[in-house]
Design a protein around this motif. Sequence first.
Motif, short mmCIF file in Angstrom:
data_model
loop_
_atom_site.label_atom_id
_atom_site.label_comp_id
_atom_site.label_asym_id
_atom_site.label_seq_id
_atom_site.Cartn_x
_atom_site.Cartn_y
_atom_site.Cartn_z
N THR A 125 0.82 -1.22 0.00
CA THR A 125 0.00 0.00 0.00
C THR A 125 0.85 1.26 0.00
N SER A 126 2.11 1.15 -0.42
CA SER A 126 3.04 2.28 -0.58
C SER A 126 3.49 2.90 0.74
N GLN A 127 3.27 2.21 1.85
CA GLN A 127 3.75 2.73 3.13
C GLN A 127 5.24 2.41 3.31
N ILE A 128 5.99 3.34 3.90
CA ILE A 128 7.42 3.15 4.11
C ILE A 128 7.63 2.23 5.31
N LEU A 129 8.23 1.07 5.07
CA LEU A 129 8.47 0.10 6.14
C LEU A 129 9.86 0.25 6.75
N HIS A 130 10.87 0.58 5.92
CA HIS A 130 12.24 0.65 6.43
C HIS A 130 13.10 1.42 5.44
N THR A 131 14.06 2.17 5.94
CA THR A 131 15.04 2.86 5.10
C THR A 131 16.43 2.60 5.67
N ASP A 132 17.42 2.56 4.77
CA ASP A 132 18.78 2.26 5.21
C ASP A 132 19.75 2.69 4.12
N VAL A 133 21.03 2.64 4.44
CA VAL A 133 22.10 2.95 3.49
C VAL A 133 23.12 1.82 3.56
N VAL A 134 23.52 1.29 2.39
CA VAL A 134 24.55 0.24 2.31
C VAL A 134 25.64 0.70 1.36
N TYR A 135 26.86 0.25 1.63
CA TYR A 135 28.02 0.65 0.83
C TYR A 135 28.50 -0.59 0.07
N LEU A 136 28.03 -0.70 -1.18
CA LEU A 136 28.30 -1.90 -1.96
C LEU A 136 29.58 -1.80 -2.77
N HIS A 137 30.08 -0.62 -3.01
CA HIS A 137 31.19 -0.43 -3.95
C HIS A 137 32.41 0.19 -3.25
N CYS A 138 32.56 -0.10 -1.97
CA CYS A 138 33.71 0.43 -1.21
C CYS A 138 34.45 -0.70 -0.50
N GLY A 139 34.42 -1.88 -1.07
CA GLY A 139 35.10 -3.01 -0.47
C GLY A 139 34.34 -3.68 0.66
N GLN A 140 33.07 -3.31 0.87
CA GLN A 140 32.28 -3.89 1.95
C GLN A 140 31.08 -4.66 1.40
N GLY A 141 31.16 -5.06 0.14
CA GLY A 141 30.02 -5.69 -0.51
C GLY A 141 29.55 -6.96 0.17
N PHE A 142 30.50 -7.81 0.62
CA PHE A 142 30.10 -9.09 1.22
C PHE A 142 29.38 -8.87 2.55
N ARG A 143 29.91 -7.92 3.37
CA ARG A 143 29.29 -7.66 4.66
C ARG A 143 27.91 -7.04 4.51
N GLU A 144 27.76 -6.17 3.51
CA GLU A 144 26.47 -5.53 3.28
C GLU A 144 25.45 -6.50 2.72
N ALA A 145 25.93 -7.57 2.07
CA ALA A 145 25.00 -8.56 1.53
C ALA A 145 24.18 -9.21 2.64
N GLU A 146 24.78 -9.42 3.78
CA GLU A 146 24.06 -10.00 4.90
C GLU A 146 22.92 -9.08 5.36
N LYS A 147 23.20 -7.79 5.41
CA LYS A 147 22.17 -6.84 5.81
C LYS A 147 21.01 -6.84 4.81
N ILE A 148 21.35 -6.85 3.51
CA ILE A 148 20.30 -6.85 2.49
C ILE A 148 19.47 -8.12 2.58
N LYS A 149 20.12 -9.27 2.77
CA LYS A 149 19.38 -10.53 2.87
C LYS A 149 18.45 -10.51 4.08
N ARG A 150 18.94 -9.99 5.20
CA ARG A 150 18.12 -9.94 6.40
C ARG A 150 16.89 -9.06 6.19
N LEU A 151 17.08 -7.93 5.54
CA LEU A 151 15.95 -7.04 5.27
C LEU A 151 14.92 -7.69 4.36
N LEU A 152 15.40 -8.36 3.29
CA LEU A 152 14.47 -9.01 2.36
C LEU A 152 13.67 -10.10 3.05
N LEU A 153 14.34 -10.87 3.91
CA LEU A 153 13.64 -11.95 4.61
C LEU A 153 12.67 -11.41 5.66
N ASN A 154 13.09 -10.40 6.39
CA ASN A 154 12.23 -9.85 7.44
C ASN A 154 10.92 -9.29 6.88
#
Length: 982
Positions: A554-583
């Motif tokens: 219904t277009s309501q904002i559930l969560h907002t965040d910032v991830v750094y995918l292109h600064c050498g932290q891609g693998f660590r940020e992948a865990e955060k993205i996966k957790r958000l998608l599953l939650n």
Amino acid sequence: MIAMPSLRKRTKIQMENAEPRDECSSFSELSSGSEEDNKEDSIWEPQKKVPRNRRQPASKGSKRKQGPRVKKSSQQVDDISKDVAVKEELNSPVAIVNANLEEENQKLHTTNTLKTAAKKQKNAGHRAKKRLKVDEETSQASPFEGGESNVEAPSTSEDRDMCKKESEDSFTFEQSPLKRIKTESCPQGRPARVPGASDIKEEVEMNWDIVQVLSERTNIEPWICANIIRLFNDDNTIPFIVRYRKELINNLDADFLREVRQTLDELRDVAKKVHSRIQKIKKEGKMSECLLQALLNCKTFEELEHVSAPYKMGSKGTKAQRAKQLGLEGAAWTLLENPGQLNLPSYVRPDVKGLSELKDIETGVQHILADMIAKDKDTLDFIRDLCKHRYICIQSSLAKVSSKKVNEKEVDKFQLYQNFSCNIRNIHHHQILAINRGENLKILTVKVNISDGVKNEFCRWCIQNRWRPRGFARPELMKILHNSLDDSFKRLIVPLLCRELRAKLTSDAEKQSVMMFGQNLRQLLLTSPVPGRTLMGVDPGYKHGCKLAIISPTSQILHTDVVYLHCGQGFREAEKIKRLLLNFNCNTVVIGNGTACRETEAYFADLIMKNYFAPLDVVYCIVSEAGASIYSVSPEANKEMPGLDPNLRSAVSIARRVQDPLAELVKFDPKHIGVGMYQHDVSQTLLKATLDSVVEECVSFVGVDINICSEVLLRHIAGLNANRAKNIIEWREKNGPFINREQLKKVKGLGPKSFQQCAGFVRVNQDYIRTFCSQHTDSSGQSQEAAMVTNEKPSKKKNKADVALTPNPLDETCIHPESYDIAVRFLSFIGGTLCEIGKPEMQQKINSSLGKEGIEKTAERLQTTAHTLQVIIDGLSQPKTFDIRTDFDKPDFKRSIVCLEDLQVGTVLTGKVENATLFGVFVDIGVGKAGLIPIRFITEAKLSKTKRRRSLGLGPGEKVEVKVLSVDIPRSRISLDLLRVL
């Protein structure tokens, strides 16, 4: 008794002096107060060409006191019958149907006494004033719903006085409207004869008929142009006309209507400028009857300049003006009229500068003659016609850069035009816009090249025809004349022609560019929504990271965040993205196509191919983020998402563009959407008017739920604006949801005309109303619907009719309230009920009924038109979840990625159109760089019948199958061939 002979004599004189009337005259007699008072002793008979029958329901307004009646001959019938008929017609909300006017009048009114006739004559002025007041109150138009009529519509937009003489009907919305609304003539869309010039009441009168000229310019039949002008004059919107007045416009689409309106505005601008020029010339004392008629005959700005050029003051200090100040104008005219008597040495004045030598005098005469030649209408007409049939080219070359160095990248963009030459008849519109931009950036130098052959033929014609001396001219005088022709052509005429030619090319190119922009915008706004999904919006970035926003179905904002995918932290940020998608159980990622889009796409594609997000089956799509940054810092975004960082607002906007593209893209200026070509170089006024019209068209045709839509979306509905939309939202917040469409009449600032225009495009969800009403039921079981509007103070005005608070299932359809009674009769005819709207059994009953008689006969039986009945059928048969956008393509969801280096010539791929231009179509084939299908490869045979019928061609969102023709890796250019539209 004495008043009767004089009255008859006056009537006879007026009838003898009257001009011949067309078929509209009998229709006009019903409401013409002057004719009522002048025909008290004459017999009124309807013309044979227009047999009209009238149903006159009894109403309080139609009752009037009548004096004693005596039996008299039929020739002494006064105008009471017509006066009462007019009053009954004005007070009647029922559309005129067929009955016999003459018989009805004879039944209603018998002959009157001579005393009554004299009294009527005495009170004529009072009645005329009263009629004028009534006409002023009936300021808005309503359509006919049915019935037969041969009445011809006035064919000019300015003929508003004639409208007052025409019969006035009103549609009913199950009750009388609050205000009388004028009706359009010729409701069935029948051809209307164009009135004579004497009947035209244009705001600015001209010698030409605006309907005929408009028909010639747009190639549309005159009767259609007449109806369109009437509709626009009555403040009807394009969406309303296209959907509910198809019979009047012969089923034209919105693009044609926009073209007609634009041409109509241009013609009226010409007329206004003509009269402004006339007033200026009159003040200078140079006006003549011949000049006045020539000016009133002008139909274009070019013609106006032709006629008025000799009478313009011009700039101060021209060569011709200085020569005239020295008194040489007489010598110039003598050279043409009587060269034998010209004695140039007699003009020599040694002590006067400019007259000290014979050579100076010859030069002065030459300048005067050159100015006369350059301002002569016949001469300019000849050279213009000559240029149409001769080779004239436009050339562009690289400009000599002075002290300021131009960016080399900017110069490279105009590589094609650094040594460019093309015939003006063959040059493409996008080439003109590119050349103009290069010239404005001082990168290109542009000129129009007129061959010497044109000059030689022009000079030969002038000497032999237009500017040939009337007597024998000595060789030295002929030399002056030849020099004058050369000087006039080179110094005055050629620059004038170049300006005119380039202005015409630029104007045509701008119109085509704006039209293409409008088509792309429509295609983008009508992209099929993806409802019912939880989405993750990603605004890519390098240094500042990728902004994430997860929104609900219904277009309501559930969560907002910032991830750094292109600064050498891609693998660590992948865990955060996966957790958000599953939650949040989100399996769809929406990536903006801005900076770092390619890298972000590769990142998600790699994780998806490795099945990293299991058990979720994640897919992603790329969406344009054009305008997202502008919207994120706008007051609307701050009001909608207070306290949220603007960068995160962009991610929210990107996700919502997939969920409901229309609702999101209307929140900012459409020219920032970025689906056009040279949108910053064209006329901004024309661009804004066209794009706003396209947005209004799309929003209206999709429709909005009046109880849940946003204020931003509501203001784009036909007939509404920002103030009316705000008032609707405030009324909704104060009084609860709208129960039916009729409640819109209670909103402040929403009059009958606005209601007429917007009513068919707003929806009232019946399930929502039932849910709301069930929550507001008292303990006794009686509905508290009335309580929802009791907060509003009751109106003390008697003309404000109370609106029944009863839900109407028809309010959830595209059927206009003016056609509700026809819809109910149609349901009764097919044996259907309101509860069956949108269900399969309704479709079966409609098909069974129409299979017997057909839509034409059924419409005739219901006393309506086939177009109106078709809208009713669509509204009754379409399911409640129907959305016109389902016919358009959805976003292309992907799991893998292809590189530019992987492409080979001949490879067949599928892709999605990103942008359409005048020279080709850009297609996203998933390699990070859009490929171009040149316009020559897009043929009608390759387009599906649906696309051709829509007249949309290829636009953003279309899925196509293409073949790779060439790949230029260094320049990142891909050339494609269109195989078919998927």
